[in-house]
Design a protein around this motif. Structure first.
Motif, mmCIF file in Angstrom:
data_model
loop_
_atom_site.group_PDB
_atom_site.id
_atom_site.type_symbol
_atom_site.label_atom_id
_atom_site.label_comp_id
_atom_site.label_asym_id
_atom_site.label_seq_id
_atom_site.Cartn_x
_atom_site.Cartn_y
_atom_site.Cartn_z
ATOM 1 N N ASN A 137 -6.979 8.879 62.291
ATOM 2 C CA ASN A 137 -6.591 8.305 63.575
ATOM 3 C C ASN A 137 -7.006 6.830 63.727
ATOM 4 O O ASN A 137 -7.180 6.336 64.828
ATOM 5 C CB ASN A 137 -7.212 9.128 64.702
ATOM 6 N N TYR A 138 -7.146 6.151 62.590
ATOM 7 C CA TYR A 138 -7.573 4.745 62.601
ATOM 8 C C TYR A 138 -6.686 3.884 63.503
ATOM 9 O O TYR A 138 -7.171 3.040 64.253
ATOM 10 C CB TYR A 138 -7.570 4.176 61.177
ATOM 11 N N ARG A 139 -5.368 4.083 63.404
ATOM 12 C CA ARG A 139 -4.465 3.190 64.134
ATOM 13 C C ARG A 139 -4.658 3.266 65.649
ATOM 14 O O ARG A 139 -4.614 2.255 66.336
ATOM 15 C CB ARG A 139 -3.009 3.487 63.750
ATOM 16 N N ASN A 140 -4.862 4.490 66.164
ATOM 17 C CA ASN A 140 -5.098 4.614 67.610
ATOM 18 C C ASN A 140 -6.434 4.005 68.015
ATOM 19 O O ASN A 140 -6.538 3.376 69.059
ATOM 20 C CB ASN A 140 -5.066 6.084 68.030
ATOM 21 N N ARG A 141 -7.453 4.224 67.176
ATOM 22 C CA ARG A 141 -8.764 3.662 67.487
ATOM 23 C C ARG A 141 -8.682 2.137 67.490
ATOM 24 O O ARG A 141 -9.208 1.466 68.358
ATOM 25 C CB ARG A 141 -9.801 4.137 66.451
ATOM 26 N N ARG A 142 -7.972 1.585 66.496
ATOM 27 C CA ARG A 142 -7.801 0.136 66.394
ATOM 28 C C ARG A 142 -7.027 -0.390 67.611
ATOM 29 O O ARG A 142 -7.345 -1.438 68.152
ATOM 30 C CB ARG A 142 -7.069 -0.198 65.086
ATOM 31 N N LYS A 143 -6.023 0.383 68.027
ATOM 32 C CA LYS A 143 -5.220 -0.016 69.178
ATOM 33 C C LYS A 143 -6.096 -0.118 70.428
ATOM 34 O O LYS A 143 -6.018 -1.093 71.177
ATOM 35 C CB LYS A 143 -4.105 1.012 69.395
ATOM 36 N N GLU A 144 -6.943 0.885 70.633
ATOM 37 C CA GLU A 144 -7.845 0.850 71.787
ATOM 38 C C GLU A 144 -8.775 -0.356 71.723
ATOM 39 O O GLU A 144 -9.005 -1.036 72.714
ATOM 40 C CB GLU A 144 -8.685 2.129 71.840
ATOM 41 N N THR A 145 -9.304 -0.611 70.540
ATOM 42 C CA THR A 145 -10.179 -1.770 70.342
ATOM 43 C C THR A 145 -9.452 -3.054 70.721
ATOM 44 O O THR A 145 -10.002 -3.921 71.400
ATOM 45 C CB THR A 145 -10.615 -1.856 68.864
ATOM 46 N N LEU A 146 -8.187 -3.167 70.272
ATOM 47 C CA LEU A 146 -7.423 -4.385 70.535
ATOM 48 C C LEU A 146 -7.117 -4.546 72.021
ATOM 49 O O LEU A 146 -7.152 -5.654 72.559
ATOM 50 C CB LEU A 146 -6.128 -4.383 69.724
ATOM 51 N N ILE A 147 -6.811 -3.424 72.690
ATOM 52 C CA ILE A 147 -6.525 -3.486 74.125
ATOM 53 C C ILE A 147 -7.771 -3.956 74.883
ATOM 54 O O ILE A 147 -7.696 -4.826 75.752
ATOM 55 C CB ILE A 147 -6.036 -2.109 74.645
ATOM 56 N N ASN A 148 -8.937 -3.398 74.512
ATOM 57 C CA ASN A 148 -10.193 -3.822 75.153
ATOM 58 C C ASN A 148 -10.467 -5.293 74.900
ATOM 59 O O ASN A 148 -10.833 -6.035 75.806
ATOM 60 C CB ASN A 148 -11.366 -2.992 74.612
ATOM 61 N N LEU A 149 -10.279 -5.696 73.647
ATOM 62 C CA LEU A 149 -10.498 -7.091 73.269
ATOM 63 C C LEU A 149 -9.591 -8.011 74.073
ATOM 64 O O LEU A 149 -10.030 -9.027 74.627
ATOM 65 C CB LEU A 149 -10.215 -7.253 71.768
ATOM 66 N N ALA A 150 -8.308 -7.645 74.171
ATOM 67 C CA ALA A 150 -7.331 -8.463 74.895
ATOM 68 C C ALA A 150 -7.760 -8.637 76.353
ATOM 69 O O ALA A 150 -7.781 -9.758 76.876
ATOM 70 C CB ALA A 150 -5.947 -7.819 74.804
ATOM 71 N N ASN A 151 -8.109 -7.539 76.988
ATOM 72 C CA ASN A 151 -8.500 -7.611 78.403
ATOM 73 C C ASN A 151 -9.759 -8.440 78.604
ATOM 74 O O ASN A 151 -9.863 -9.219 79.550
ATOM 75 C CB ASN A 151 -8.687 -6.198 78.965
ATOM 76 N N ARG A 152 -10.706 -8.269 77.691
ATOM 77 C CA ARG A 152 -11.976 -8.995 77.812
ATOM 78 C C ARG A 152 -11.745 -10.504 77.644
ATOM 79 O O ARG A 152 -12.242 -11.314 78.410
ATOM 80 C CB ARG A 152 -12.928 -8.484 76.731
ATOM 81 N N LEU A 153 -10.959 -10.861 76.633
ATOM 82 C CA LEU A 153 -10.721 -12.282 76.365
ATOM 83 C C LEU A 153 -9.839 -12.925 77.435
ATOM 84 O O LEU A 153 -9.998 -14.099 77.763
ATOM 85 C CB LEU A 153 -10.106 -12.474 74.972
ATOM 86 N N ALA A 154 -8.924 -12.139 78.009
ATOM 87 C CA ALA A 154 -8.074 -12.658 79.084
ATOM 88 C C ALA A 154 -8.952 -13.027 80.280
ATOM 89 O O ALA A 154 -8.776 -14.070 80.908
ATOM 90 C CB ALA A 154 -7.038 -11.617 79.477
#
Lengths: 206, 75
Positions: A137-154
């Motif tokens: 399930n790497y891709r979903n975990r990575r997706k969640e990480t990216l969504i969190n990163l995006a929101n934090r950096l925004a």
């Protein structure tokens, strides 16, 4: 694809023998009747058997699974492979020991394997389902990480009023960032640079 | 590693019987020389070397796992 030509007294009989030899069911094959049987005149003249050609239908799931297993075996890996299929995707999720090597740095090995599998299967057929290969399930975990990163950096860009340059990402990963932030009123996003070093930039709106 | 490169190449090309992989074992690394039919070159290299890069990435992962260093050369 495997195929056999079988001659028998009747068409039905020939098909039955062919399916038995291939070890397949009727819905898995294409059947061509090459010659109709001919009982001949009074069973004496021109007595002719039926001839059929039975060919295994192309099955993208079976084909890609077999390709994948062959590649993994040559990497000395023997993971469990779960298959999921829907209208758009064929998804293989791999679980087992020592699979970190298959993910690679930020999923680059996984992406390479997925790219090659899609090429090999599309070469054999016109099926347009995309094949997704995932490990634990790497891709979903990575997706969640990216969504969190995006929101934090925004949030950071909004507060500081300065643009933020993300690290290089694959098109799929950049897409996740863009989609996550597309409705954000305070910032906008775009990509810059050449593959494989293309990066997402987050800029605060004035 | 030779078998892996050979299998990947054979799966990608139109003339699998023309695929050859020569293994040259050096002190620090192994060189795998991949030869395919001239008309199949594009099938193992791809636009901007995308396919070649994917083959190298997968093979490198397999080699690293075994503590080997492998270089693929497409002839």
């Amino acid at each position: 694809m495997r195929a056999v030509e079988i001659s028998a007294k009747t068409v039905e009989e020939a098909i039955r023998i062919a399916l038995e030899q291939l070890g397949l069911e009727k819905e898995d094959v294409n059947i061509d009747i090459l010659e109709q049987p001919n009982k001949g005149f009074l069973g004496i003249l021109g007595n002719k058997n039926a001839l059929v050609r039975v060919e295994e239908k192309f099955n993208p799931v079976k084909y890609s699974l077999s390709f994948l297993k062959n590649v993994l075996a040559r990497m000395d890996l023997d993971p469990q492979i779960d298959v999921e299929e829907n209208d758009e995707y064929i998804i293989f999720n791999l679980t087992g020991k020592d699979l970190g090597v298959l993910i690679g740095r930020r999923g680059d090995t996984l992406d390479a394997l997925q790219f090659l599998t899609n090429l090999v299967v599309n070469k054999k057929s016109t099926q347009k389902k995309k094949i997704i290969i995932d490990v634990e399930n790497y891709r979903n975990r990575r997706k969640e990480t990216l969504i969190n990163l995006a929101n934090r950096l925004a949030e950071k860009a909004k507060k500081s009023g300065k643009k933020i340059v993300l690290e290089p990402m694959s098109p799929q990963e950049r897409r996740i960032i863009h989609i996550t932030l597309q409705d954000n009123k305070y910032i906008s996003t775009y990509s810059e640079g050449e593959e494989p070093y293309r990066k997402v930039i987050i800029v605060p709106k004035k | 590693m030779r078998e892996l490169v050979e299998f990947l190449a054979k799966s990608l090309v139109d003339n699998p019987e023309k695929v050859e992989v020569k293994e040259i074992i050096g002190d620090n690394s192994t060189i795998l020389e991949l030869t395919v039919a001239p008309e199949d070159m594009g099938k193992v290299i791809g636009k901007q070397g995308r396919i070649a890069k994917a083959i190298r990435t997968v093979v490198k992962a397999a080699a690293t796992r075994k503590g080997e260093k492998v270089v693929i050369e497409i002839m």
